[in-house]
Design a protein around this motif. Structure first.
Motif, PDB file in Angstrom:
ATOM      1  N   GLY A  33      -5.361   4.110  -1.534  1.00 28.18           N
ATOM      2  CA  GLY A  33      -6.323   3.100  -1.935  1.00 28.18           C
ATOM      3  C   GLY A  33      -6.501   2.080  -0.819  1.00 28.18           C
ATOM      4  O   GLY A  33      -5.877   2.150   0.240  1.00 28.18           O
ATOM      5  N   ALA A  34      -7.341   1.091  -1.072  1.00 21.77           N
ATOM      6  CA  ALA A  34      -7.631   0.082  -0.051  1.00 21.77           C
ATOM      7  C   ALA A  34      -6.378  -0.706   0.321  1.00 21.77           C
ATOM      8  O   ALA A  34      -6.120  -0.965   1.500  1.00 21.77           O
ATOM      9  CB  ALA A  34      -8.714  -0.865  -0.550  1.00 21.77           C
ATOM     10  N   TRP A  35      -5.575  -1.098  -0.671  1.00 24.13           N
ATOM     11  CA  TRP A  35      -4.360  -1.868  -0.376  1.00 24.13           C
ATOM     12  C   TRP A  35      -3.322  -1.019   0.346  1.00 24.13           C
ATOM     13  O   TRP A  35      -2.586  -1.516   1.206  1.00 24.13           O
ATOM     14  CB  TRP A  35      -3.760  -2.464  -1.646  1.00 24.13           C
ATOM     15  CG  TRP A  35      -4.521  -3.661  -2.111  1.00 24.13           C
ATOM     16  CD1 TRP A  35      -5.304  -3.737  -3.221  1.00 24.13           C
ATOM     17  CD2 TRP A  35      -4.594  -4.924  -1.463  1.00 24.13           C
ATOM     18  NE1 TRP A  35      -5.864  -4.975  -3.311  1.00 24.13           N
ATOM     19  CE2 TRP A  35      -5.441  -5.727  -2.247  1.00 24.13           C
ATOM     20  CE3 TRP A  35      -4.049  -5.450  -0.317  1.00 24.13           C
ATOM     21  CZ2 TRP A  35      -5.739  -7.047  -1.894  1.00 24.13           C
ATOM     22  CZ3 TRP A  35      -4.350  -6.756   0.030  1.00 24.13           C
ATOM     23  CH2 TRP A  35      -5.179  -7.542  -0.760  1.00 24.13           C
ATOM     24  N   ARG A  40      -0.476   0.058   5.319  1.00 26.45           N
ATOM     25  CA  ARG A  40      -0.049   0.988   6.362  1.00 26.45           C
ATOM     26  C   ARG A  40      -0.524   0.520   7.740  1.00 26.45           C
ATOM     27  O   ARG A  40       0.223   0.582   8.714  1.00 26.45           O
ATOM     28  CB  ARG A  40      -0.584   2.383   6.071  1.00 26.45           C
ATOM     29  CG  ARG A  40       0.083   3.428   6.923  1.00 26.45           C
ATOM     30  CD  ARG A  40      -0.288   4.813   6.521  1.00 26.45           C
ATOM     31  NE  ARG A  40       0.448   5.246   5.344  1.00 26.45           N
ATOM     32  CZ  ARG A  40       0.348   6.459   4.822  1.00 26.45           C
ATOM     33  NH1 ARG A  40      -0.457   7.336   5.356  1.00 26.45           N
ATOM     34  NH2 ARG A  40       1.058   6.788   3.762  1.00 26.45           N
ATOM     35  N   LEU A  41      -1.755   0.017   7.831  1.00 24.89           N
ATOM     36  CA  LEU A  41      -2.246  -0.515   9.101  1.00 24.89           C
ATOM     37  C   LEU A  41      -1.459  -1.743   9.532  1.00 24.89           C
ATOM     38  O   LEU A  41      -1.131  -1.901  10.712  1.00 24.89           O
ATOM     39  CB  LEU A  41      -3.730  -0.852   8.988  1.00 24.89           C
ATOM     40  CG  LEU A  41      -4.680   0.335   8.951  1.00 24.89           C
ATOM     41  CD1 LEU A  41      -6.101  -0.140   8.662  1.00 24.89           C
ATOM     42  CD2 LEU A  41      -4.636   1.104  10.240  1.00 24.89           C
ATOM     43  N   THR A  42      -1.135  -2.607   8.578  1.00 25.42           N
ATOM     44  CA  THR A  42      -0.343  -3.796   8.887  1.00 25.42           C
ATOM     45  C   THR A  42       1.039  -3.414   9.381  1.00 25.42           C
ATOM     46  O   THR A  42       1.536  -3.982  10.362  1.00 25.42           O
ATOM     47  CB  THR A  42      -0.228  -4.700   7.634  1.00 25.42           C
ATOM     48  OG1 THR A  42      -1.542  -5.021   7.175  1.00 25.42           O
ATOM     49  CG2 THR A  42       0.536  -5.962   7.946  1.00 25.42           C
TER      50      THR A  42
END
Length: 61
Positions: A33-35, A40-42
Motif C-alpha cells: 500500500g501507499a504507507w 520502505r523508501l524511508t
C-alpha cells in the motif's frame, strides 16, 4: 574511527527488529500500500544515509 560508535546497547533492539521483519509477509514493492511503499523508501534512505555519512564526513575534512 569506530571506537566512538558503541553498538552494544542496540543488540536487543536489532534482534527484536529482525524478528518483526521475519514475521512480515514477503511482498513485492508494487503489492504494498501507499504507507508500506513510503516506509520502505524511508528505510532505504536512512540506510543509505547511514552508510554514506562517514564517507561524506571523511571527504569534507
Amino acid at each position: 574511527m569506530l571506537e566512538w560508535l558503541d553498538l552494544s546497547g542496540f543488540a536487543p533492539h536489532l534482534a527484536r527488529f529482525r524478528r518483526w521483519l521475519d514475521k512480515m509477509p514477503n511482498r513485492e514493492f508494487s503489492e504494498l500500500g501507499a504507507w508500506g511503499q513510503f516506509g520502505r523508501l524511508t528505510l532505504m534512505v536512512v540506510v543509505v544515509g547511514l552508510i554514506c555519512a562517514p564517507a561524506i564526513w571523511f571527504l569534507s575534512k
